[in-house]
Design a protein around this motif. Structure first.
Motif, mmCIF file in Angstrom:
data_model
loop_
_atom_site.group_PDB
_atom_site.id
_atom_site.type_symbol
_atom_site.label_atom_id
_atom_site.label_comp_id
_atom_site.label_asym_id
_atom_site.label_seq_id
_atom_site.Cartn_x
_atom_site.Cartn_y
_atom_site.Cartn_z
ATOM 1 N N ASP A 174 0.825 -1.210 0.000
ATOM 2 C CA ASP A 174 0.000 0.000 0.000
ATOM 3 C C ASP A 174 0.861 1.263 0.000
ATOM 4 O O ASP A 174 0.398 2.332 -0.418
ATOM 5 C CB ASP A 174 -0.927 0.017 1.215
ATOM 6 N N PHE A 175 2.081 1.137 0.520
ATOM 7 C CA PHE A 175 3.021 2.257 0.608
ATOM 8 C C PHE A 175 2.353 3.469 1.281
ATOM 9 O O PHE A 175 2.320 4.582 0.754
ATOM 10 C CB PHE A 175 3.541 2.645 -0.775
ATOM 11 N N LYS A 176 1.817 3.183 2.469
ATOM 12 C CA LYS A 176 1.142 4.236 3.230
ATOM 13 C C LYS A 176 1.663 4.265 4.656
ATOM 14 O O LYS A 176 2.177 3.264 5.168
ATOM 15 C CB LYS A 176 -0.373 3.991 3.237
ATOM 16 N N GLU A 177 1.501 5.412 5.279
ATOM 17 C CA GLU A 177 1.923 5.553 6.666
ATOM 18 C C GLU A 177 0.859 4.992 7.604
ATOM 19 O O GLU A 177 -0.338 5.197 7.397
ATOM 20 C CB GLU A 177 2.203 7.020 6.999
ATOM 21 N N VAL A 178 1.332 4.254 8.624
ATOM 22 C CA VAL A 178 0.463 3.726 9.666
ATOM 23 C C VAL A 178 1.052 4.181 10.995
ATOM 24 O O VAL A 178 2.250 4.022 11.243
ATOM 25 C CB VAL A 178 0.396 2.182 9.612
ATOM 26 N N GLU A 179 0.220 4.756 11.841
ATOM 27 C CA GLU A 179 0.705 5.329 13.100
ATOM 28 C C GLU A 179 1.492 4.298 13.906
ATOM 29 O O GLU A 179 1.046 3.166 14.110
ATOM 30 C CB GLU A 179 -0.469 5.844 13.929
ATOM 31 N N ASN A 180 2.679 4.700 14.337
ATOM 32 C CA ASN A 180 3.579 3.877 15.150
ATOM 33 C C ASN A 180 4.103 2.640 14.429
ATOM 34 O O ASN A 180 4.755 1.796 15.034
ATOM 35 C CB ASN A 180 2.912 3.431 16.459
ATOM 36 N N LYS A 181 3.830 2.519 13.120
ATOM 37 C CA LYS A 181 4.260 1.331 12.390
ATOM 38 C C LYS A 181 5.076 1.662 11.143
ATOM 39 O O LYS A 181 6.072 0.999 10.868
ATOM 40 C CB LYS A 181 3.043 0.492 11.981
ATOM 41 N N SER A 182 4.665 2.656 10.379
ATOM 42 C CA SER A 182 5.383 2.934 9.136
ATOM 43 C C SER A 182 5.393 4.427 8.828
ATOM 44 O O SER A 182 4.485 5.164 9.223
ATOM 45 C CB SER A 182 4.742 2.168 7.971
ATOM 46 N N LYS A 183 6.428 4.823 8.106
ATOM 47 C CA LYS A 183 6.576 6.233 7.729
ATOM 48 C C LYS A 183 7.245 6.313 6.356
ATOM 49 O O LYS A 183 8.193 5.584 6.076
ATOM 50 C CB LYS A 183 7.402 6.992 8.768
ATOM 51 N N PRO A 203 9.816 6.254 15.684
ATOM 52 C CA PRO A 203 10.143 6.077 17.104
ATOM 53 C C PRO A 203 9.114 5.194 17.788
ATOM 54 O O PRO A 203 7.936 5.194 17.411
ATOM 55 C CB PRO A 203 10.113 7.513 17.658
ATOM 56 N N PRO A 204 9.553 4.414 18.772
ATOM 57 C CA PRO A 204 8.595 3.558 19.487
ATOM 58 C C PRO A 204 7.549 4.401 20.190
ATOM 59 O O PRO A 204 7.851 5.505 20.677
ATOM 60 C CB PRO A 204 9.481 2.796 20.480
ATOM 61 N N PRO A 205 6.300 3.938 20.249
ATOM 62 C CA PRO A 205 5.242 4.728 20.896
ATOM 63 C C PRO A 205 5.477 4.865 22.384
ATOM 64 O O PRO A 205 6.025 3.957 23.023
ATOM 65 C CB PRO A 205 3.977 3.911 20.598
ATOM 66 N N LEU A 206 5.081 5.991 22.915
ATOM 67 C CA LEU A 206 5.166 6.189 24.348
ATOM 68 C C LEU A 206 4.130 5.331 25.043
ATOM 69 O O LEU A 206 3.003 5.176 24.567
ATOM 70 C CB LEU A 206 4.943 7.664 24.709
ATOM 71 N N ASP A 207 4.507 4.766 26.169
ATOM 72 C CA ASP A 207 3.570 3.941 26.931
ATOM 73 C C ASP A 207 2.447 4.822 27.470
ATOM 74 O O ASP A 207 2.695 5.867 28.083
ATOM 75 C CB ASP A 207 4.327 3.273 28.093
ATOM 76 N N GLU A 208 1.213 4.393 27.246
ATOM 77 C CA GLU A 208 0.075 5.191 27.694
ATOM 78 C C GLU A 208 0.022 5.314 29.212
ATOM 79 O O GLU A 208 -0.624 6.209 29.745
ATOM 80 C CB GLU A 208 -1.222 4.556 27.174
ATOM 81 N N ASP A 209 0.701 4.405 29.925
ATOM 82 C CA ASP A 209 0.647 4.429 31.385
ATOM 83 C C ASP A 209 1.696 5.355 31.995
ATOM 84 O O ASP A 209 1.784 5.457 33.215
ATOM 85 C CB ASP A 209 0.854 3.020 31.944
#
Length: 513
Positions: free
Chosen positions: A441-450, A471-477
């Motif tokens: 798809d060559f699309k951006e996915v949040e926290n997965k692809s850019k 960058p790895p996502p920040l932990d929600e906690d």
């Protein structure tokens, strides 16, 4: 053959073997080798050729029966065109089964004679197992193996090439399991990873496919299965399947694997790809080129042949000379040189260090990027490959990118897409599908692809380090900073109070002055 044996064989001929039962039985046969001096890591060199020998003979018997039906009492030997493979007199499975002594020597001779009788496809296909060494394999163990396999009829009327091929792949995977501490990754790539890479390349009918480090042939089979799964005719691939493999046993297994899957029109060459490439084009004075090039070469190979590449006659060092202690970019450049003009594309497994190491590798990577050949970089989870706990990467390159992808690279962080196992992590098929879908798809996915432009990569000094772009996502906690500081101070005070209480107890007990 005794009447009891014939009756048993006849009964087995009438039984249909489902894949699960076949897998179990074949592995039980393999475990007969526990009583031998053969190291578990070498079981594949004995069991897989023996299975292949049995298949050839059972199919030969079916063809002979068919010839008798067609030609009556005429000697079937007079009709060699009825047979897919010739089995010389005295070299049949049943001949070995009836051999009273020196069974290993008889088996080795039969295999060699079958190879000689079918040189175009079966030359050296049975490998180099030392069947005649009675210090390794006694007659009793070989007879037990033969009797175990004799319980399963492997003719076409009982087992299709698809089912037998799947069972054969299962055995290869099991042998990788028992060998993983001895570099099983050099001959086996998990099938889900193969599927992901093939989906990214998307081979179509009639295209050529080449694996310069083909191992047991899984990548080549994956391409054929992809075409079939998309509704295409995999026979259009025949004559366009090419592989090269340095290890003799592994190259032999690859050839047997393809034949057992019903594929005969292919080329697998046993040779060192980096030092002596097998596929060249004399009309161009360079390497032969292919539509799809795919490989999982050995990671960071040392002594890979740098001395040859200093003046490589095939032009594989155009982007630079890789370092002597790491052949990663030798494989990459060999594969780039093997991509066809316009249609050429490739997918290669690399250690993630190859994405950001500097020096000669950094120079090569920069040139590949500036030529706009690199299309996608995928970081996988650690410990999903046999033989290494490192997190690998898959890099796809394309000779001619679509207009909307020029000057850009898709960076994918797939490090969280896996199923955790006790000693091994697993990339399941749903993970493979998710990753290949992101790339295609060559699309951006949040926290997965850019999607990253070449200008951005240049600003980062031409690194393809995945965490630099995704960058790895920040932990929600994670709490707000003031709350975190307050919690830290409270914990510190509690720790100090506990320490004082411990000192007091030790002094009262006389253990501390």
């Amino acid at each position: 053959m005794s009447a009891n044996k014939r009756e048993k064989q006849s009964n087995n001929n009438n039984k249909k073997n489902d894949l699960s039962a076949l897998k179990t039985h074949l592995w039980n046969c393999a475990e007969i080798l526990r009583g031998s001096a053969v190291d578990r890591t070498d079981w594949k060199a004995y069991i897989l050729p023996l299975l292949f020998f049995k298949r050839i003979c059972d199919v030969y018997d079916e063809e002979t029966a068919e010839a008798k039906e067609m030609f009556g009492d005429a000697d079937p030997v007079e009709f060699p065109e009825m047979h897919r493979f010739a089995v010389p007199e005295g070299c049949h499975w049943n001949d070995i089964r009836e051999t009273p002594a020196n069974v290993g020597a008889a088996l080795s001779r039969a295999m060699r004679e079958i190879e000689r009788a079918n040189p175009d496809i079966l030359y050296r296909v049975f490998g180099a197992a030392d069947w005649g060494n009675r210090n390794i394999l006694t007659d009793e163990i070989i007879k037990d193996l033969i009797e175990g396999l004799s319980e399963v009829y492997l003719g076409n009327s009982n087992i299709s090439s698809d089912i037998l091929g799947d069972a054969y792949e299962y055995l290869i995977g099991k042998f990788a399991d028992v060998s993983k501490r001895k570099k099983a990754g050099e001959f086996y790539t998990p099938r889900s990873v193969v599927r992901m890479m093939v989906n990214i390349l998307n081979p179509i009918e009639g295209e050529s496919i080449y694996d310069p480090a083909c191992g047991t042939g899984g990548m080549l089979l994956g391409a054929i299965e992809h075409v079939q799964g998309a509704g295409g005719d995999p026979r259009m691939f025949f004559g366009n399947i090419y592989g090269q493999e340095k290890n003799l046993t592994t190259a032999s297994i690859a050839r047997m694997n393809l034949v057992l899957h019903g594929i005969e029109d292919f080329q697998i060459v046993r040779e060192d790809t980096l030092r002596n490439p097998a596929y060249t084009d004399s009309s161009k004075g360079g390497l032969a080129t292919f539509d799809c090039v795919i490989a999982n070469p050995p990671f960071s190979l040392k002594e890979w042949g740098r001395e040859v590449w200093e003046s490589d006659p095939w032009g594989r060092n155009d982007y630079g000379l890789p370092p002597a202690n790491s052949g990663d970019y030798a494989w990459v450049q060999h594969m780039v040189a093997s991509m066809a003009p316009v249609t050429g594309r490739m997918a290669v497994v690399l250690p993630q260090g190859a994405l950001f190491r500097k020096g000669a590798e950094g120079t090569i990577r920069k040139k590949l990027l500036k030529e706009d050949l690199i299309e996608a970089v995928i970081g996988l989870a650690p410990n999903i490959f046999y033989g290494t706990s490192l997190a690998p990467a898959v890099v796809s390159l394309r000779r001619t990118k679509p207009t909307n992808r020029k000057g850009e690279v898709l960076i994918v962080d797939a490090s969280t897409l896996y199923r955790k196992g006790r000693a091994q992590n697993y990339l399941d098929y749903e993970h493979a599908e998710q990753i290949s879908q992101m790339v295609n798809d060559f699309k951006e996915v949040e926290n997965k692809s850019k999607i990253v432009s070449l200008e951005e990569i240049e600003q980062e000094d031409w690194t393809l380090n995945i965490s630099r772009y995704v960058p790895p996502p920040l932990d929600e906690d994670i709490p707000p900073l003031p709350e975190a500081v307050a919690a830290f101070k409270k914990s510190l005070a509690e720790a100090r109070a506990a320490e004082e209480e411990l000192k007091k107890t030790l002094k009262e007990g006389g253990w501390l002055e």
